[in-house]
Write a protein that holds these residues in place. Structure first.
Motif, PDB file in Angstrom:
ATOM      1  N   PHE A   6       0.831  -1.192   0.000  1.00  0.00           N
ATOM      2  CA  PHE A   6       0.000   0.000   0.000  1.00  0.00           C
ATOM      3  C   PHE A   6       0.871   1.249   0.000  1.00  0.00           C
ATOM      4  N   PHE A   7       0.341   2.315  -0.568  1.00  0.00           N
ATOM      5  CA  PHE A   7       0.891   3.647  -0.392  1.00  0.00           C
ATOM      6  C   PHE A   7      -0.282   4.575  -0.101  1.00  0.00           C
ATOM      7  N   THR A   8      -0.007   5.824   0.197  1.00  0.00           N
ATOM      8  CA  THR A   8      -1.092   6.725   0.592  1.00  0.00           C
ATOM      9  C   THR A   8      -1.044   8.033  -0.189  1.00  0.00           C
ATOM     10  N   LYS A   9      -2.170   8.707  -0.193  1.00  0.00           N
ATOM     11  CA  LYS A   9      -2.290  10.074  -0.691  1.00  0.00           C
ATOM     12  C   LYS A   9      -2.933  10.905   0.416  1.00  0.00           C
ATOM     13  N   PRO A  10      -2.603  12.197   0.500  1.00  0.00           N
ATOM     14  CA  PRO A  10      -3.274  13.026   1.509  1.00  0.00           C
ATOM     15  C   PRO A  10      -4.741  13.224   1.170  1.00  0.00           C
ATOM     16  N   ALA A  11      -5.550  13.421   2.196  1.00  0.00           N
ATOM     17  CA  ALA A  11      -6.986  13.604   1.974  1.00  0.00           C
ATOM     18  C   ALA A  11      -7.265  14.778   1.046  1.00  0.00           C
ATOM     19  N   ASP A  12      -6.482  15.854   1.168  1.00  0.00           N
ATOM     20  CA  ASP A  12      -6.767  17.036   0.362  1.00  0.00           C
ATOM     21  C   ASP A  12      -6.195  16.958  -1.049  1.00  0.00           C
ATOM     22  N   ALA A  13      -5.739  15.750  -1.450  1.00  0.00           N
ATOM     23  CA  ALA A  13      -5.369  15.534  -2.853  1.00  0.00           C
ATOM     24  C   ALA A  13      -6.584  15.262  -3.727  1.00  0.00           C
ATOM     25  N   VAL A  14      -7.781  15.141  -3.119  1.00  0.00           N
ATOM     26  CA  VAL A  14      -8.974  14.788  -3.895  1.00  0.00           C
ATOM     27  C   VAL A  14      -9.366  15.922  -4.843  1.00  0.00           C
ATOM     28  N   LEU A  15      -9.818  15.514  -6.008  1.00  0.00           N
ATOM     29  CA  LEU A  15     -10.316  16.439  -7.031  1.00  0.00           C
ATOM     30  C   LEU A  15     -11.618  15.878  -7.562  1.00  0.00           C
ATOM     31  N   ASP A  16     -12.657  16.700  -7.582  1.00  0.00           N
ATOM     32  CA  ASP A  16     -13.972  16.246  -8.032  1.00  0.00           C
ATOM     33  C   ASP A  16     -14.010  15.969  -9.526  1.00  0.00           C
ATOM     34  N   ASP A  17     -15.024  15.229  -9.912  1.00  0.00           N
ATOM     35  CA  ASP A  17     -15.352  15.012 -11.324  1.00  0.00           C
ATOM     36  C   ASP A  17     -15.576  16.354 -12.026  1.00  0.00           C
TER      37      ASP A  17
END
Length: 231
Positions: free
Chosen positions: A52-63
């Protein structure tokens, strides 16, 4: 309680058919979970435990958002993925109970600075700069299990400017969703708001400024991301 600085805004993703949003706590990603993709990355798939690796929560980008071409890369890649949203906390979860912890599913695109990822891999360093940058986790609206059930199979496709680049089926996942949840939960206690990006099929490749990248998963619809100018 007061804070010495203003607390950051809560990262979240959309919920299909609702104005409500799903708060994002953490994003876990499964590496090389389709055999053909593992081979195209120069690795032999096997049945050792997944990593596993991770991304920060605020890396999200909407459709339907424009993603600025990120800095420090000349090789931005797309990766179509099924997203699993955790709605019930748990640790040491059994495979038989794993799906009880799923709130819903979404379409995702694990955007990757491939040159930085491969450089880190060759040097034996973490992948963070290749995987965990701003806007690197494109995630479409979540569909609740109550409405779509659990997705064990179904087409997963990605196109760039209308040309098919990835075309596979969720049934080709090496480690299925219950296995992934169970294995992950034996190392980290899962909590509501956690997201899991389950891995990408073969056919990963580059995106450039002006490209429109579309990801489809059978039963979940489609999402699109336009690549904007470099920041």
């Amino acid at each position: 309680m007061t804070y010495v600085i203003d607390p950051p805004a809560q990262a979240s993703v959309a919920v299909n058919g609702s104005d409500d949003r799903f708060p994002v706590r953490r994003i876990f990603c499964v590496g090389r979970n389709y055999a053909a993709h593992a081979r195209e990355m120069g690795k032999d798939p096997d049945r050792d435990l997944p990593f596993f690796f991770t991304k920060p929560a605020d890396a999200v980008l909407d459709d339907a958002q424009t993603m600025p071409y990120p800095p420090e890369t000349e090789n931005l890649h797309y990766e179509a993925e099924l997203i699993v949203a955790i709605g019930k906390a748990g640790a040491n979860i059994s495979e038989d109970d794993a799906l009880d912890h799923v709130w819903g599913y979404a379409i995702g695109n694990d955007l990757t600075r491939r040159d930085l990822q491969l450089q880190a891999r060759e040097q034996g360093r973490p992948w963070d700069w290749g995987k965990a940058f701003d806007n690197s986790a494109v995630i479409g609206p979540l569909h609740s299990v109550d409405k779509v059930g659990h997705l064990e199979r179904g087409a997963i496709r990605l196109t760039v400017n209308g040309e098919t680049k990835q075309d596979s089926d969720l049934a080709a996942l090496i480690w299925k969703v219950p296995e992934v949840i169970s294995i992950l939960s034996h190392s980290i206690a899962l909590a509501p708001g956690d997201l899991i990006m389950t891995g990408t099929p073969e056919g990963v490749g580059p995106l450039v400024e002006g490209d429109v990248c579309r990801v489809e998963i059978e039963g979940l619809g489609a999402i699109e991301t336009k690549i904007g100018p470099k920041v």
